[in-house]
Write a protein that holds these residues in place. Sequence first.
Motif, short mmCIF file in Angstrom:
data_model
loop_
_atom_site.label_atom_id
_atom_site.label_comp_id
_atom_site.label_asym_id
_atom_site.label_seq_id
_atom_site.Cartn_x
_atom_site.Cartn_y
_atom_site.Cartn_z
N VAL A 55 0.86 -1.18 0.00
CA VAL A 55 0.00 0.00 0.00
C VAL A 55 0.90 1.23 0.00
O VAL A 55 2.12 1.13 0.07
CB VAL A 55 -0.95 0.03 1.22
N THR A 56 0.28 2.40 -0.06
CA THR A 56 1.03 3.66 0.02
C THR A 56 1.01 4.19 1.44
O THR A 56 0.10 3.90 2.22
CB THR A 56 0.41 4.71 -0.92
N ALA A 57 2.02 4.98 1.76
CA ALA A 57 2.08 5.68 3.06
C ALA A 57 3.05 6.84 2.92
O ALA A 57 4.06 6.72 2.24
CB ALA A 57 2.53 4.73 4.17
N ASP A 58 2.72 7.94 3.58
CA ASP A 58 3.64 9.08 3.61
C ASP A 58 3.79 9.65 5.01
O ASP A 58 4.50 10.64 5.19
CB ASP A 58 3.17 10.18 2.64
N THR A 59 3.13 9.03 5.98
CA THR A 59 3.21 9.51 7.35
C THR A 59 3.50 8.33 8.28
O THR A 59 3.27 7.17 7.93
CB THR A 59 1.91 10.18 7.80
N ALA A 60 3.96 8.66 9.48
CA ALA A 60 4.20 7.63 10.48
C ALA A 60 2.91 6.91 10.83
O ALA A 60 2.89 5.68 11.01
CB ALA A 60 4.83 8.26 11.73
N ALA A 61 1.80 7.65 10.93
CA ALA A 61 0.52 7.04 11.29
C ALA A 61 0.07 6.03 10.23
O ALA A 61 -0.42 4.94 10.56
CB ALA A 61 -0.54 8.13 11.47
N ALA A 102 2.01 4.39 8.13
CA ALA A 102 2.92 3.24 8.17
C ALA A 102 2.59 2.34 9.35
O ALA A 102 2.57 1.11 9.22
CB ALA A 102 4.36 3.71 8.26
N ALA A 103 2.34 2.92 10.51
CA ALA A 103 2.00 2.13 11.69
C ALA A 103 0.71 1.35 11.47
O ALA A 103 0.60 0.17 11.86
CB ALA A 103 1.86 3.04 12.91
N ALA A 104 -0.27 1.97 10.83
CA ALA A 104 -1.53 1.29 10.55
C ALA A 104 -1.32 0.13 9.58
O ALA A 104 -1.92 -0.95 9.75
CB ALA A 104 -2.54 2.28 9.97
N ALA A 105 -0.47 0.34 8.58
CA ALA A 105 -0.19 -0.73 7.61
C ALA A 105 0.45 -1.93 8.29
O ALA A 105 0.06 -3.08 8.05
CB ALA A 105 0.70 -0.20 6.49
N GLU A 106 1.44 -1.67 9.13
CA GLU A 106 2.09 -2.78 9.83
C GLU A 106 1.11 -3.50 10.74
O GLU A 106 1.07 -4.74 10.77
CB GLU A 106 3.29 -2.29 10.63
N ALA A 107 0.30 -2.74 11.49
CA ALA A 107 -0.67 -3.34 12.40
C ALA A 107 -1.68 -4.20 11.65
O ALA A 107 -2.21 -5.18 12.19
CB ALA A 107 -1.38 -2.26 13.20
N ALA A 108 -1.96 -3.83 10.39
CA ALA A 108 -2.93 -4.57 9.58
C ALA A 108 -2.34 -5.82 8.94
O ALA A 108 -3.07 -6.59 8.31
CB ALA A 108 -3.49 -3.65 8.50
N GLY A 109 -1.03 -6.02 9.07
CA GLY A 109 -0.40 -7.19 8.47
C GLY A 109 0.13 -6.97 7.07
O GLY A 109 0.57 -7.92 6.42
N ALA A 120 9.94 9.89 7.91
CA ALA A 120 8.68 9.94 8.64
C ALA A 120 8.01 8.58 8.70
O ALA A 120 7.49 8.16 9.74
CB ALA A 120 7.73 10.96 7.99
N VAL A 121 8.04 7.88 7.58
CA VAL A 121 7.43 6.55 7.52
C VAL A 121 8.12 5.58 8.47
O VAL A 121 7.48 4.79 9.16
CB VAL A 121 7.48 6.03 6.07
N ARG A 122 9.43 5.67 8.55
CA ARG A 122 10.18 4.78 9.44
C ARG A 122 9.88 5.06 10.92
O ARG A 122 10.05 4.18 11.76
CB ARG A 122 11.68 4.88 9.17
N GLN A 123 9.42 6.24 11.24
CA GLN A 123 9.01 6.51 12.61
C GLN A 123 7.77 5.69 12.97
O GLN A 123 7.54 5.38 14.14
CB GLN A 123 8.72 8.00 12.79
N GLY A 124 6.98 5.34 11.95
CA GLY A 124 5.78 4.54 12.19
C GLY A 124 6.00 3.06 12.11
O GLY A 124 5.25 2.28 12.72
N SER A 125 7.00 2.62 11.37
CA SER A 125 7.27 1.19 11.23
C SER A 125 8.72 0.96 10.90
O SER A 125 9.26 1.54 9.96
CB SER A 125 6.40 0.57 10.13
N LEU A 132 17.59 5.67 0.93
CA LEU A 132 18.04 4.39 1.49
C LEU A 132 18.61 4.55 2.89
O LEU A 132 18.31 3.77 3.79
CB LEU A 132 19.08 3.75 0.56
N THR A 133 19.42 5.57 3.08
CA THR A 133 20.00 5.77 4.41
C THR A 133 18.96 6.28 5.41
O THR A 133 19.12 6.12 6.62
CB THR A 133 21.20 6.75 4.38
N ASP A 134 17.86 6.86 4.90
CA ASP A 134 16.75 7.24 5.77
C ASP A 134 15.92 6.02 6.19
O ASP A 134 15.09 6.13 7.10
CB ASP A 134 15.83 8.25 5.08
N GLY A 135 16.12 4.89 5.49
CA GLY A 135 15.41 3.68 5.88
C GLY A 135 14.72 2.92 4.78
O GLY A 135 14.10 1.88 5.03
N ALA A 136 14.78 3.39 3.54
CA ALA A 136 14.15 2.66 2.43
C ALA A 136 14.93 1.38 2.13
O ALA A 136 16.13 1.28 2.38
CB ALA A 136 14.08 3.54 1.19
#
Length: 273
Positions: free
Chosen positions: A34-40, A42-49, A62-67, A95-99
């Motif tokens: 899915v797409t994500a641009d915020t920590a919230a 990303a966190a929701a995506a991970e929680a959803a499996g 920002a995304v890495r702050q969520g997951s 990549l160094t930011d977490g991608a």
Amino acid sequence: MARIFSWAAQDSERLTTVAGLRGSKGRHGAFAQVTADTAAEAAAAEAAGIEMIVCRARSVAAVRQGSQRLFVTAALGFAEAVTDEEILRTAFKALTDGADAVITARRLPIVSLLASEDIPVMGHLGFVPRKSTWVGSVRAFGKTADEAVELYHRFRRLEEAGAFAVEAELVPAPLMAEISKRTGLVTVSLGSGPGAEVMFLFTSDICGETDRVPRHARRYGDLVRLHRQIDEERRAALTAFRDDVRNDGFPAAAETADMAETALEEFVSRIGN
């Protein structure tokens, strides 16, 4: 869960890796993206499996702050990175930011440039929205035999350029299934049927954040209704505030600080009239 070292040399865990995605070849629908641009988000995506997300390159941190576990693919924007040097710099920053990978719809030498640095590259074939003037409308690409053959050769050239995966958008489902089994690329289906290893939808479509959902998508939520309710509540609250100010209803005693009358009298006496 796979243990890896990130591009920032950090000991990390991921729900999948490039090797894991490649190992899924032939397993249709093995992963969801899915797409994500915020920590919230990303966190929701991970929680959803969900295992994979795509975000703008500038949003990776920002995304890495969520997951910390999702497989993150950073989209290299056309305007943000134009020259080869800018593209490389943007890719390495993401990549160094977490991608874990990057996606680009740029020319094949760009794919090779990135791949030559061992950067996992996802291409974009089929209907590419920003290039839709070439096909004349928003439509599936590959419905005729000529288009299907042309598309198949694009897949082959993309693989030869060094990509490990491809987002296939609005490719007819039977064609996608045939091409997927003939390519070593990990195939990501966005409106291209079930014959790919990864199923991809935009979070905004899944959650119902827009009035119009594309034909290839499915709405599972109704955030538009909630957003409208929030807007209505906001306007009602602001209107009530303005009315109270106009009618001397705000502020009241409960919203103000008081002082002893003797202190006020002393203040007036000391400063005079």
